[in-house]
Design a protein around this motif. Sequence first.
Motif, PDB file in Angstrom:
ATOM      1  N   ASP A 211       0.820  -1.213   0.000  1.00 22.39           N
ATOM      2  CA  ASP A 211       0.000   0.000   0.000  1.00 22.39           C
ATOM      3  C   ASP A 211       0.856   1.266   0.000  1.00 22.39           C
ATOM      4  N   THR A 212       1.880   1.296  -0.879  1.00 25.33           N
ATOM      5  CA  THR A 212       2.730   2.469  -1.016  1.00 25.33           C
ATOM      6  C   THR A 212       2.759   2.897  -2.482  1.00 25.33           C
ATOM      7  N   TYR A 213       3.220   4.116  -2.714  1.00 24.04           N
ATOM      8  CA  TYR A 213       3.299   4.645  -4.069  1.00 24.04           C
ATOM      9  C   TYR A 213       4.229   5.849  -4.108  1.00 24.04           C
ATOM     10  N   PHE A 214       4.644   6.210  -5.303  1.00 25.16           N
ATOM     11  CA  PHE A 214       5.198   7.535  -5.546  1.00 25.16           C
ATOM     12  C   PHE A 214       4.961   7.878  -7.005  1.00 25.16           C
ATOM     13  N   ARG A 215       4.888   9.176  -7.277  1.00 24.16           N
ATOM     14  CA  ARG A 215       4.534   9.653  -8.615  1.00 24.16           C
ATOM     15  C   ARG A 215       5.568  10.642  -9.102  1.00 24.16           C
ATOM     16  N   GLU A 216       5.853  10.573 -10.394  1.00 26.86           N
ATOM     17  CA  GLU A 216       6.844  11.462 -10.989  1.00 26.86           C
ATOM     18  C   GLU A 216       6.312  12.078 -12.279  1.00 26.86           C
TER      19      GLU A 216
ATOM     20  N   TYR B 103      10.813  14.338 -11.719  1.00 27.28           N
ATOM     21  CA  TYR B 103      10.560  15.065 -10.481  1.00 27.28           C
ATOM     22  C   TYR B 103       9.460  14.350  -9.698  1.00 27.28           C
ATOM     23  N   THR B 104       9.740  13.952  -8.464  1.00 30.01           N
ATOM     24  CA  THR B 104       8.744  13.281  -7.622  1.00 30.01           C
ATOM     25  C   THR B 104       7.803  14.335  -7.047  1.00 30.01           C
ATOM     26  N   PHE B 105       6.522  14.237  -7.413  1.00 28.16           N
ATOM     27  CA  PHE B 105       5.550  15.223  -6.938  1.00 28.16           C
ATOM     28  C   PHE B 105       4.525  14.643  -5.987  1.00 28.16           C
ATOM     29  N   GLY B 106       4.577  13.355  -5.734  1.00 28.27           N
ATOM     30  CA  GLY B 106       3.638  12.764  -4.788  1.00 28.27           C
ATOM     31  C   GLY B 106       4.151  11.432  -4.299  1.00 28.27           C
TER      32      GLY B 106
ATOM     33  N   THR C  95       7.837   5.285   2.346  1.00 23.85           N
ATOM     34  CA  THR C  95       8.868   5.123   1.321  1.00 23.85           C
ATOM     35  C   THR C  95       9.860   6.281   1.407  1.00 23.85           C
ATOM     36  N   PRO C  96      10.718   6.278   2.443  1.00 23.71           N
ATOM     37  CA  PRO C  96      11.647   7.399   2.609  1.00 23.71           C
ATOM     38  C   PRO C  96      12.669   7.512   1.475  1.00 23.71           C
ATOM     39  N   THR C  97      12.841   6.448   0.680  1.00 22.73           N
ATOM     40  CA  THR C  97      13.780   6.507  -0.429  1.00 22.73           C
ATOM     41  C   THR C  97      13.305   7.494  -1.487  1.00 22.73           C
ATOM     42  N   PHE C  98      11.992   7.635  -1.649  1.00 17.38           N
ATOM     43  CA  PHE C  98      11.420   8.526  -2.643  1.00 17.38           C
ATOM     44  C   PHE C  98      10.466   9.477  -1.954  1.00 17.38           C
ATOM     45  N   SER C  99      10.807  10.755  -1.957  1.00 13.45           N
ATOM     46  CA  SER C  99       9.932  11.714  -1.293  1.00 13.45           C
ATOM     47  C   SER C  99       9.661  12.891  -2.221  1.00 13.45           C
ATOM     48  N   ASP C 100       8.644  13.661  -1.894  1.00 19.99           N
ATOM     49  CA  ASP C 100       8.276  14.816  -2.700  1.00 19.99           C
ATOM     50  C   ASP C 100       9.480  15.730  -2.909  1.00 19.99           C
ATOM     51  N   GLY C 101       9.627  16.221  -4.118  1.00 20.19           N
ATOM     52  CA  GLY C 101      10.697  17.146  -4.437  1.00 20.19           C
ATOM     53  C   GLY C 101      11.984  16.495  -4.935  1.00 20.19           C
ATOM     54  N   ASP C 102      12.057  15.161  -4.966  1.00 20.33           N
ATOM     55  CA  ASP C 102      13.245  14.496  -5.492  1.00 20.33           C
ATOM     56  C   ASP C 102      13.371  14.768  -6.986  1.00 20.33           C
TER      57      ASP C 102
END
Length: 149
Positions: free
Chosen positions: A108-113, A129-132, A138-145
């Motif tokens: 139940d995790t995600y990240f968006r670019e 650019y990671t925006f969500g 998921t500390p490896t991928f956070s907003d603003g990466d």
Amino acid sequence: MKKMTTALVLGSVLAASSLMSGAAMAELSGNIGVTSNYLWRGVTQSSDISAVSGGIDYAHESGFYAGTWTSNLSGNDYELDLYAGYGMKAGQVDLDFGAISYEYPVSDTYFREAYVNASMNMITLGAAYTFGSDADTTPTFSDGDIYIS
């Protein structure tokens, strides 16, 4: 029953003919792969074990595309990617703008670019650019990466 069968056949023929008439304007394709280790951006996603992946892509002659891709990960988890974008030419440069959502349904995790790529001949430059993200899990991928390739 006969009317229902006739309606189903007629509906299928109409649907197929509309797909056939648009065949020159759009393409639907698929892919499948088997790897000894699923690596993404230099990091194993399958804990150094083999992975099976596959996807379905839709591309329109206008430059719009969309698709999905999935792969097993370690344990019983899997990754499901959903993406859409637009590709175009600007003189001799090919440009690609889009967004992708990396979903991990079991955990139940995600990240968006959002991403942009530019290529000319054999050279490609890109930025994502990671925006969500659900950064708590998921500390490896956070907003603003920002990822440059």
